[in-house]
Design an enzyme around this catalytic site. Structure first.
Site, PDB file in Angstrom:
ATOM      1  N   PHE A   1      28.622  28.427  54.152  1.00 27.12           N
ATOM      2  CA  PHE A   1      30.032  28.157  53.850  1.00 27.12           C
ATOM      3  C   PHE A   1      30.626  27.053  54.714  1.00 27.12           C
ATOM      4  O   PHE A   1      31.828  27.012  54.963  1.00 27.12           O
ATOM      5  CB  PHE A   1      30.872  29.449  53.873  1.00 27.12           C
ATOM      6  CG  PHE A   1      30.718  30.179  52.570  1.00 27.12           C
ATOM      7  CD1 PHE A   1      29.536  30.823  52.247  1.00 27.12           C
ATOM      8  CD2 PHE A   1      31.730  30.164  51.623  1.00 27.12           C
ATOM      9  CE1 PHE A   1      29.357  31.429  51.014  1.00 27.12           C
ATOM     10  CE2 PHE A   1      31.560  30.762  50.377  1.00 27.12           C
ATOM     11  CZ  PHE A   1      30.371  31.394  50.087  1.00 27.12           C
TER      12      PHE A   1
ATOM     13  N   CYS B   1      37.934  33.922  42.143  1.00 22.48           N
ATOM     14  CA  CYS B   1      38.217  34.811  43.283  1.00 22.48           C
ATOM     15  C   CYS B   1      38.996  34.154  44.416  1.00 22.48           C
ATOM     16  O   CYS B   1      40.118  34.566  44.709  1.00 22.48           O
ATOM     17  CB  CYS B   1      36.904  35.386  43.811  1.00 22.48           C
ATOM     18  SG  CYS B   1      36.145  36.497  42.636  1.00 22.48           S
TER      19      CYS B   1
HETATM   20  N1  LIG Z   1      33.859  37.659  39.335  1.00 18.88           N
HETATM   21  C1  LIG Z   1      33.475  37.898  40.569  1.00 18.88           C
HETATM   22  O1  LIG Z   1      32.612  37.198  41.095  1.00 18.88           O
HETATM   23  C2  LIG Z   1      34.065  39.026  41.356  1.00 18.88           C
HETATM   24  C3  LIG Z   1      33.404  39.468  42.501  1.00 18.88           C
HETATM   25  C4  LIG Z   1      33.959  40.515  43.246  1.00 18.88           C
HETATM   26  C5  LIG Z   1      35.141  41.116  42.833  1.00 18.88           C
HETATM   27  N2  LIG Z   1      35.764  40.667  41.712  1.00 18.88           N
HETATM   28  C6  LIG Z   1      36.975  41.373  41.268  1.00 18.88           C
HETATM   29  O2  LIG Z   1      36.590  42.288  40.232  1.00 18.88           O
HETATM   30  C7  LIG Z   1      37.637  42.427  39.261  1.00 18.88           C
HETATM   31  C8  LIG Z   1      37.115  42.068  37.881  1.00 18.88           C
HETATM   32  O3  LIG Z   1      36.727  40.714  37.891  1.00 18.88           O
HETATM   33  P1  LIG Z   1      35.786  40.096  36.746  1.00 18.88           P
HETATM   34  O4  LIG Z   1      35.468  38.720  37.181  1.00 18.88           O
HETATM   35  O5  LIG Z   1      34.694  41.043  36.435  1.00 18.88           O
HETATM   36  O6  LIG Z   1      36.828  40.049  35.531  1.00 18.88           O
HETATM   37  P2  LIG Z   1      36.488  39.812  33.984  1.00 18.88           P
HETATM   38  O7  LIG Z   1      37.720  39.264  33.387  1.00 18.88           O
HETATM   39  O8  LIG Z   1      35.210  39.064  33.855  1.00 18.88           O
HETATM   40  O9  LIG Z   1      36.224  41.291  33.419  1.00 18.88           O
HETATM   41  C9  LIG Z   1      37.198  42.277  33.312  1.00 18.88           C
HETATM   42  C10 LIG Z   1      36.961  43.073  32.019  1.00 18.88           C
HETATM   43  O10 LIG Z   1      37.878  44.168  31.972  1.00 18.88           O
HETATM   44  C11 LIG Z   1      38.212  44.388  30.607  1.00 18.88           C
HETATM   45  N3  LIG Z   1      39.423  45.219  30.536  1.00 18.88           N
HETATM   46  C12 LIG Z   1      40.691  44.897  30.828  1.00 18.88           C
HETATM   47  N4  LIG Z   1      41.502  45.963  30.645  1.00 18.88           N
HETATM   48  C13 LIG Z   1      40.721  46.987  30.225  1.00 18.88           C
HETATM   49  C14 LIG Z   1      40.976  48.330  29.865  1.00 18.88           C
HETATM   50  N5  LIG Z   1      42.200  48.852  29.896  1.00 18.88           N
HETATM   51  N6  LIG Z   1      39.926  49.091  29.457  1.00 18.88           N
HETATM   52  C15 LIG Z   1      38.671  48.584  29.408  1.00 18.88           C
HETATM   53  N7  LIG Z   1      38.382  47.315  29.742  1.00 18.88           N
HETATM   54  C16 LIG Z   1      39.395  46.527  30.151  1.00 18.88           C
HETATM   55  C17 LIG Z   1      38.359  42.976  30.046  1.00 18.88           C
HETATM   56  O11 LIG Z   1      38.240  42.954  28.630  1.00 18.88           O
HETATM   57  C18 LIG Z   1      37.193  42.256  30.742  1.00 18.88           C
HETATM   58  O12 LIG Z   1      36.006  42.284  29.961  1.00 18.88           O
HETATM   59  C19 LIG Z   1      38.773  41.527  39.766  1.00 18.88           C
HETATM   60  O13 LIG Z   1      39.629  42.306  40.562  1.00 18.88           O
HETATM   61  C20 LIG Z   1      38.060  40.515  40.641  1.00 18.88           C
HETATM   62  O14 LIG Z   1      38.890  39.970  41.634  1.00 18.88           O
HETATM   63  C21 LIG Z   1      35.252  39.654  40.947  1.00 18.88           C
HETATM   64  O1  LIG Z   2      30.179  25.931  51.729  1.00 23.81           O
HETATM   65  C1  LIG Z   2      30.773  26.107  50.657  1.00 23.81           C
HETATM   66  C2  LIG Z   2      30.611  27.269  49.881  1.00 23.81           C
HETATM   67  C3  LIG Z   2      31.331  27.396  48.691  1.00 23.81           C
HETATM   68  N1  LIG Z   2      32.162  26.408  48.283  1.00 23.81           N
HETATM   69  C4  LIG Z   2      32.963  26.580  47.037  1.00 23.81           C
HETATM   70  O2  LIG Z   2      33.618  27.840  47.109  1.00 23.81           O
HETATM   71  C5  LIG Z   2      33.777  28.412  45.824  1.00 23.81           C
HETATM   72  C6  LIG Z   2      33.295  29.852  45.800  1.00 23.81           C
HETATM   73  O3  LIG Z   2      31.901  29.900  45.988  1.00 23.81           O
HETATM   74  P1  LIG Z   2      31.121  31.292  46.203  1.00 23.81           P
HETATM   75  O4  LIG Z   2      31.778  32.045  47.278  1.00 23.81           O
HETATM   76  O5  LIG Z   2      29.694  30.985  46.363  1.00 23.81           O
HETATM   77  O6  LIG Z   2      31.309  31.971  44.765  1.00 23.81           O
HETATM   78  P2  LIG Z   2      32.116  33.229  44.201  1.00 23.81           P
HETATM   79  O7  LIG Z   2      31.298  33.755  43.092  1.00 23.81           O
HETATM   80  O8  LIG Z   2      33.527  32.818  43.955  1.00 23.81           O
HETATM   81  O9  LIG Z   2      32.076  34.343  45.370  1.00 23.81           O
HETATM   82  C7  LIG Z   2      33.157  34.595  46.268  1.00 23.81           C
HETATM   83  O10 LIG Z   2      34.138  35.406  45.664  1.00 23.81           O
HETATM   84  C8  LIG Z   2      33.642  36.690  45.171  1.00 23.81           C
HETATM   85  C9  LIG Z   2      34.779  37.376  44.454  1.00 23.81           C
HETATM   86  O11 LIG Z   2      35.657  38.002  45.310  1.00 23.81           O
HETATM   87  C10 LIG Z   2      33.108  37.487  46.354  1.00 23.81           C
HETATM   88  O12 LIG Z   2      32.606  38.734  45.890  1.00 23.81           O
HETATM   89  C11 LIG Z   2      32.008  36.687  47.058  1.00 23.81           C
HETATM   90  O13 LIG Z   2      31.547  37.400  48.200  1.00 23.81           O
HETATM   91  C12 LIG Z   2      32.568  35.333  47.477  1.00 23.81           C
HETATM   92  O14 LIG Z   2      31.550  34.531  48.074  1.00 23.81           O
HETATM   93  C13 LIG Z   2      33.024  27.493  44.856  1.00 23.81           C
HETATM   94  O15 LIG Z   2      33.964  26.647  44.213  1.00 23.81           O
HETATM   95  C14 LIG Z   2      32.124  26.651  45.750  1.00 23.81           C
HETATM   96  O16 LIG Z   2      31.924  25.354  45.230  1.00 23.81           O
HETATM   97  C15 LIG Z   2      32.330  25.253  49.045  1.00 23.81           C
HETATM   98  O17 LIG Z   2      33.097  24.349  48.686  1.00 23.81           O
HETATM   99  N2  LIG Z   2      31.621  25.137  50.214  1.00 23.81           N
END
Ligand SMILES: NC(=O)c1ccc[n+]([C@@H]2O[C@H](COP(=O)([O-])OP(=O)(O)OC[C@H]3O[C@@H](n4cnc5c(N)ncnc54)[C@H](O)[C@@H]3O)[C@@H](O)[C@H]2O)c1
Ligand SMILES: O=c1ccn([C@@H]2O[C@H](COP(=O)(O)OP(=O)(O)O[C@H]3O[C@H](CO)[C@@H](O)[C@H](O)[C@H]3O)[C@@H](O)[C@H]2O)c(=O)[nH]1
Length: 441
Positions: free
Chosen positions: A252, A263
């Site tokens: 990072f 996120c």
């Molecule tokens: N995407 C990531 O990398 C990531 C990683 C860690 C945490 N999170 C967190 O996890 C949560 C979900 O993120 P995501 O990226 O998976 O979102 P997403 O939009 O990809 O998925 C959410 C899903 O929930 C469904 N949904 C909404 N309301 C519903 C209901 N009432 N019943 C059933 N399904 C319903 C939607 O149709 C959608 O498919 C967020 O809080 C996000 O911040 C995301």
């Molecule tokens: O050295 C770095 C590392 C990342 N990025 C940027 O940062 C963003 C996020 O990257 P990354 O963290 O790898 O991807 P995410 O899938 O968004 O994951 C973050 O967000 C998730 C949702 O909360 C968490 O679960 C993860 O731990 C956290 O890393 C991207 O635009 C990258 O291009 C940089 O610019 N420089």
């Protein structure tokens, strides 16, 4: 164990599949019928390396099911996860209406005959949301229903989500309910990872604090990169030198266009808002945001300085996804850059190994933009190449081919992907982030 995941998006689908992979019986629920139909047909709605095969295998083994019915999910799951969106509102605070709705829906489907159930929040939520979930379920559930509430934040990164889920650095379980904790320990028994048990508020805070710290590292190195540029130093060397200190670490510290995605931008905004609401304003995070949002503008200025104007310029754009190995274009800096150049009259031809369909469907790009699957074809007759996403394919590009196809050999590398020695050999004029420019002569 019998697990239900409500919300079958990036987090719900990947975590549900990985729970099935380690032997649990999983029901994934989503209220989007199109998504469930796609999954029932054996297709997956997102690109995530390794996920499609795992879904197929676990469906075939009878451990993974999909449904639109929350009632069926609640009936099937001893542990019920909530993995629905928690989007930002205009003031940065978190829109918790999806969580509230699911809590109500779960409550209305629970009956005393189900026995004890654990309701786990996996979505990223402000501290104290667990209390609200508990109150809501208690209020809407029939009398006699027994349940415990847990916070189990998710730390997966898109693009390597399967490995992050199967081999996590840590598993955080927050609950004030002993019986719920016993269920959660059993659920995570097949995983070889340290388990940190906390109270529910601390678990919720860990997630926002972790994401904010990672974003802080990125903005820190980007601020250092800007100093490097002014001083004629090389940020890649500086990051290496800082990162060799084990207390800091090299991860990072990649300077570039800054963080995007679904996120970091929303979670940093949320943590600023949460800290203010609690009367403890976190000014440092405002600076993290400012540095991040300035990065793309600084980069555009660099391009403007060389091209003079964007109007009537053809720009090849390598990258649409917010990072490598994903098709996700939510809050992608590449898309922001593209729109700004389009607004100033450029014609943009964009490529991305996975992000073209999602960019077409979700990014609302307007102006003279076309897409091509072929990263070299994008260059034909272009006035400049802009690299905006850190795909390994772009890093390994044949730079002689790049020089041959561009109308003028101008390259702006927003992710410091190219090796300066290769750039010199190909006689490109090259600008990156925090590293000395390279002249084509
Ligand atoms: N995407 C990531 O990398 C990531 C990683 C860690 C945490 N999170 C967190 O996890 C949560 C979900 O993120 P995501 O990226 O998976 O979102 P997403 O939009 O990809 O998925 C959410 C899903 O929930 C469904 N949904 C909404 N309301 C519903 C209901 N009432 N019943 C059933 N399904 C319903 C939607 O149709 C959608 O498919 C967020 O809080 C996000 O911040 C995301
Ligand atoms: O050295 C770095 C590392 C990342 N990025 C940027 O940062 C963003 C996020 O990257 P990354 O963290 O790898 O991807 P995410 O899938 O968004 O994951 C973050 O967000 C998730 C949702 O909360 C968490 O679960 C993860 O731990 C956290 O890393 C991207 O635009 C990258 O291009 C940089 O610019 N420089």
């Amino acid at each position: 164990m019998n697990i239900t995941i409500i919300g079958t998006g990036y987090v719900g689908l990947t975590s549900g599949t990985c729970f099935a992979e380690v032997g649990h019986n999983v029901t994934c629920v989503d209220n989007n019928p199109e998504k469930i139909e796609t999954l029932l047909k054996g297709e997956i709605p997102i690109y995530e390396p390794g996920l499609a095969d795992l879904v197929k295998q676990n469906v075939a083994a009878g451990r993974l099911k999909f449904t639109t019915s929350t009632e069926e999910g609640v009936k099937n799951g001893d542990i019920i996860f909530i993995a629905v969106p928690t989007p930002p509102q205009a003031d940065g605070s978190v829109d918790l209406s999806f969580i509230e709705k699911v809590a109500r829906e779960i409550a209305q489907c629970l009956t005393p005959e189900h026995g004890y159930r654990v309701i786990v929040d996996k979505s990223t939520v402000p501290v104290k949301t667990g209390d609200k979930v508990e109150q809501t379920v208690r209020r809407y559930a029939p009398e006699g229903v027994q349940f415990g509430v847990v916070s189990n934040p998710e730390f997966l990164r898109e693009g390597c989500a399967v490995d992050d889920l199967l081999n996590p650095d840590r598993i955080v379980i927050g609950s004030n309910d002993e019986k719920a904790l016993t269920y959660m320990h059993k659920l995570y028994e097949p995983f070889v990872a340290p388990v940190l048990v906390t109270d529910i508020n601390s678990a919720e805070l860990i997630k926002h604090a972790a994401n904010s710290f990672l974003a802080l590292k990125i903005s820190y190195i980007n601020a250092v990169a800007n100093i490097c540029e002014a001083a004629g130093a090389d940020v890649e060397k500086v990051a290496e030198g800082i990162g060799m200190d084990k207390r800091i670490g090299r991860q990072f510290l990649n300077a570039g266009l800054g963080y995007g995605g679904s996120c970091f931008p929303k979670d940093i905004k949320a943590f600023i808002n949460i800290s203010e609401t609690l009367g403890q304003p976190f000014g440092l995070l405002k600076e993290v945001e400012r540095i991040n949002f300035d990065q793309a503008d600084r980069f555009l200025n660099k391009i403007r300085e060389k091209l003079w104007v964007f109007r009537e310029k053809k720009i090849a754009l390598w990258g649409l996804a917010f990072k490598q190995n994903t098709d996700d274009v939510r809050e992608s800096v590449a898309v922001t850059l593209a729109q700004k150049m389009l607004d100033e009259g450029a014609s943009v031809i964009a490529t991305d190994p996975q992000g073209i369909p999602t960019a077409k469907k979700f990014s609302n790009l307007t102006g003279d933009i076309t897409f091509t699957e072929d990263m070299y074809a994008a260059l034909d007759g272009a006035d400049a190449l802009i690299i905006a996403t850190e795909w390994p394919q772009f890093a390994a590009a044949d730079l002689c081919e790049v020089a041959k196809r561009l109308r003028t050999p101008l390259v702006f590398d927003g992710r410091n992907l190219l090796d300066p020695e290769d750039v010199k050999a190909a006689k490109l004029e090259y600008y990156s982030i925090g590293r000395p420019a390279i002249d084509s002569n």
